[in-house]
Design a protein around this motif. Sequence first.
Motif, PDB file in Angstrom:
ATOM      1  N   THR A 198     -17.700  22.483 -19.815  1.00  0.00           N
ATOM      2  CA  THR A 198     -16.643  23.369 -20.325  1.00  0.00           C
ATOM      3  C   THR A 198     -15.811  22.633 -21.376  1.00  0.00           C
ATOM      4  O   THR A 198     -15.623  23.126 -22.499  1.00  0.00           O
ATOM      5  CB  THR A 198     -15.741  23.846 -19.160  1.00  0.00           C
ATOM      6  N   ASP A 211     -16.372  31.297 -19.457  1.00  0.00           N
ATOM      7  CA  ASP A 211     -17.431  30.441 -18.930  1.00  0.00           C
ATOM      8  C   ASP A 211     -17.880  31.078 -17.622  1.00  0.00           C
ATOM      9  O   ASP A 211     -17.245  30.900 -16.579  1.00  0.00           O
ATOM     10  CB  ASP A 211     -16.919  29.013 -18.725  1.00  0.00           C
ATOM     11  N   HIS A 257     -29.495  27.285 -15.108  1.00  0.00           N
ATOM     12  CA  HIS A 257     -29.870  26.002 -14.495  1.00  0.00           C
ATOM     13  C   HIS A 257     -30.191  26.250 -13.014  1.00  0.00           C
ATOM     14  O   HIS A 257     -29.602  27.141 -12.406  1.00  0.00           O
ATOM     15  CB  HIS A 257     -28.689  25.023 -14.649  1.00  0.00           C
ATOM     16  N   ALA A 299     -20.862  30.591 -16.319  1.00  0.00           N
ATOM     17  CA  ALA A 299     -22.077  29.838 -15.963  1.00  0.00           C
ATOM     18  C   ALA A 299     -22.549  30.184 -14.555  1.00  0.00           C
ATOM     19  O   ALA A 299     -23.752  30.339 -14.319  1.00  0.00           O
ATOM     20  CB  ALA A 299     -21.807  28.338 -16.072  1.00  0.00           C
ATOM     21  N   LYS A 333     -27.650  27.200 -10.371  1.00  0.00           N
ATOM     22  CA  LYS A 333     -26.989  28.511 -10.394  1.00  0.00           C
ATOM     23  C   LYS A 333     -27.838  29.521  -9.621  1.00  0.00           C
ATOM     24  O   LYS A 333     -28.829  29.159  -9.006  1.00  0.00           O
ATOM     25  CB  LYS A 333     -26.761  28.966 -11.828  1.00  0.00           C
ATOM     26  N   SER A 344     -29.148  26.855 -23.062  1.00  0.00           N
ATOM     27  CA  SER A 344     -28.342  26.440 -21.900  1.00  0.00           C
ATOM     28  C   SER A 344     -26.991  27.139 -21.982  1.00  0.00           C
ATOM     29  O   SER A 344     -26.648  27.716 -23.026  1.00  0.00           O
ATOM     30  CB  SER A 344     -28.125  24.922 -21.894  1.00  0.00           C
ATOM     31  N   CYS A 345     -26.213  27.032 -20.919  1.00  0.00           N
ATOM     32  CA  CYS A 345     -24.855  27.586 -20.986  1.00  0.00           C
ATOM     33  C   CYS A 345     -23.980  26.724 -21.896  1.00  0.00           C
ATOM     34  O   CYS A 345     -23.079  27.239 -22.553  1.00  0.00           O
ATOM     35  CB  CYS A 345     -24.246  27.700 -19.601  1.00  0.00           C
ATOM     36  N   THR A 346     -24.247  25.427 -21.929  1.00  0.00           N
ATOM     37  CA  THR A 346     -23.478  24.563 -22.830  1.00  0.00           C
ATOM     38  C   THR A 346     -23.674  24.995 -24.280  1.00  0.00           C
ATOM     39  O   THR A 346     -22.704  25.100 -25.046  1.00  0.00           O
ATOM     40  CB  THR A 346     -23.913  23.087 -22.636  1.00  0.00           C
ATOM     41  N   SER A 401     -13.519  21.958 -13.698  1.00  0.00           N
ATOM     42  CA  SER A 401     -14.752  22.668 -14.038  1.00  0.00           C
ATOM     43  C   SER A 401     -15.821  21.628 -14.291  1.00  0.00           C
ATOM     44  O   SER A 401     -15.515  20.438 -14.451  1.00  0.00           O
ATOM     45  CB  SER A 401     -14.552  23.518 -15.297  1.00  0.00           C
ATOM     46  N   PHE A 402     -17.071  22.057 -14.379  1.00  0.00           N
ATOM     47  CA  PHE A 402     -18.111  21.128 -14.789  1.00  0.00           C
ATOM     48  C   PHE A 402     -17.765  20.639 -16.206  1.00  0.00           C
ATOM     49  O   PHE A 402     -17.197  21.385 -17.006  1.00  0.00           O
ATOM     50  CB  PHE A 402     -19.477  21.821 -14.744  1.00  0.00           C
ATOM     51  N   LEU A 434     -21.724  28.220 -24.780  1.00  0.00           N
ATOM     52  CA  LEU A 434     -20.277  27.998 -24.961  1.00  0.00           C
ATOM     53  C   LEU A 434     -19.982  27.471 -26.357  1.00  0.00           C
ATOM     54  O   LEU A 434     -19.017  27.897 -27.006  1.00  0.00           O
ATOM     55  CB  LEU A 434     -19.767  27.001 -23.907  1.00  0.00           C
ATOM     56  N   SER A 476     -25.328  30.592 -17.252  1.00  0.00           N
ATOM     57  CA  SER A 476     -26.303  29.497 -17.137  1.00  0.00           C
ATOM     58  C   SER A 476     -27.465  29.896 -16.237  1.00  0.00           C
ATOM     59  O   SER A 476     -27.275  30.583 -15.233  1.00  0.00           O
ATOM     60  CB  SER A 476     -25.631  28.258 -16.536  1.00  0.00           C
ATOM     61  N   GLY A 497     -31.484  27.242 -19.340  1.00  0.00           N
ATOM     62  CA  GLY A 497     -31.356  28.452 -20.149  1.00  0.00           C
ATOM     63  C   GLY A 497     -29.941  28.969 -20.096  1.00  0.00           C
ATOM     64  O   GLY A 497     -29.148  28.569 -19.228  1.00  0.00           O
TER      65      GLY A 497
HETATM   66  C1  LIG Z   1     -23.321  24.622 -14.881  1.00  0.00           C
HETATM   67  C2  LIG Z   1     -22.128  24.885 -15.656  1.00  0.00           C
HETATM   68  C3  LIG Z   1     -22.116  24.755 -17.061  1.00  0.00           C
HETATM   69  C4  LIG Z   1     -23.287  24.219 -17.837  1.00  0.00           C
HETATM   70  O1  LIG Z   1     -24.447  24.994 -17.758  1.00  0.00           O
HETATM   71  P1  LIG Z   1     -25.819  24.438 -18.410  1.00  0.00           P
HETATM   72  O2  LIG Z   1     -26.706  25.639 -18.415  1.00  0.00           O
HETATM   73  O3  LIG Z   1     -26.310  23.345 -17.515  1.00  0.00           O
HETATM   74  O4  LIG Z   1     -25.511  23.935 -19.784  1.00  0.00           O
HETATM   75  C5  LIG Z   1     -20.957  25.097 -17.729  1.00  0.00           C
HETATM   76  N1  LIG Z   1     -19.861  25.511 -17.073  1.00  0.00           N
HETATM   77  C6  LIG Z   1     -19.816  25.626 -15.738  1.00  0.00           C
HETATM   78  C7  LIG Z   1     -18.579  26.124 -15.076  1.00  0.00           C
HETATM   79  C8  LIG Z   1     -20.946  25.303 -14.975  1.00  0.00           C
HETATM   80  O5  LIG Z   1     -20.893  25.392 -13.647  1.00  0.00           O
END
Ligand SMILES: *Cc1c(COP(=O)(O)O)cnc(C)c1O
Length: 380
Positions: free
Chosen positions: A83, A151, A182, A153, A185, A53-55, A79-80, A58, A180, A192
């Motif tokens: 972050t 970030d 997800h 994402a 996105k 995942s993007c999390t 931000s989501f 990060l 990201s 992923g």
């Molecule tokens: C969606 C998003 C994330 C998290 O991405 P995941 O793949 O769901 O973990 C992190 N930062 C920002 C800015 C996002 O929009």
Amino acid sequence: MIPIIRPALDETEVAAAARVLNSGWITQGPEVAAFETEFAALVGAPAACAVSSCTAALHLALLAVGVRPGDEVITVSHSFIATANAVRHCQATPVFVDILPDTYCMDPGQLEMALSPRTRAILCVHQIGLPCDLNAILAFARPRGIAVVEDAACAVGSEILLEGAWGKIGGRGGDMACFSFHPRKILTTGDGGMITCQDPQQAARLKRLRQHGMGVPDTIRHHASEVIFESYDEPGFNYRLTDLQAAIGREQLKKLPYILERRRQLAQNYRRLLSAIPGATPPGEPPWAHSNFQSYCVRLPPGTDQKKVMQSLLDHGISSRRGVMCAHLEPACADLPRRLPLPQSERARDETILLPLYHELEPSTQERIIEILRAACTRQ
Ligand SMILES: *Cc1c(COP(=O)(O)O)cnc(C)c1O
């Protein structure tokens, strides 16, 4: 119902998934390696590491640039939540700076105020696909020896004029950029993430960390003609992407140019249509940035009730979302020391809405959306 986004999936992703299922190798393997190579080539990065995942991306990126417990990381609250959470996963403290009201991205003019002897990194966000002011952020960070993690994402395919040359986000820039996949996105593998990085040695470390800190990956042992014993040199994680996801991702990459072109056309159309609503502000795009318009963010006319407008859209079968959240206003961040006021972040959350935008959206549907939005704004 008009959704906020719709993934671009068809028979090609189905065939890619079937190819993996028939191959007998399901998790991180040859498809992940190929996806990394193709992604790095697409954005112009020296190296890439796929993760779950993007999390996760990060978290690993911050660890790899040296963020340790007790350190501070300057980032945005607007931000989501992932972050800020990624910083906290490192037992470090996020220090929030405000955003610029026209781009919804980090205000580089506030970095100086947020700086402390414990500042280890800046985690900047290319919010909803618009590049933040990397030139200014790098100019601040580099002379001070502060790492920069992006970030990204939402920013696959977005472009920036950096130190005189145009390039894709994740190509050149900060030490690492995190993407990201997800479904919310632009490209999706279900879930992923991907880290691009400037230093191939760092990529090798990221690849160990994502797989339990294992020194020798399965792919090497699988093909070896001699017995190899692996070792575990530091505590790692299970942040693997599967080959099933990577095969889907490789098909998604091929569709990116088409998706970007469509989204940019549709965004231009929204901008034109929005001129019919007095006081409504389309998103800004500085001359040094090309957004991928992962989301289309409209600032409502002053005094408009955001929730009522969104309800009115929903009553007409149109999904919308309120502006990007502010982490510092959530209970999850209540324990953080708050040092700087964040008025632009809070205003952006409460005064903006995100409109539906996906590659198959029809211009005639956009006209309907804006007509209903106009009626909802003027009724108040
Ligand atoms: C969606 C998003 C994330 C998290 O991405 P995941 O793949 O769901 O973990 C992190 N930062 C920002 C800015 C996002 O929009």
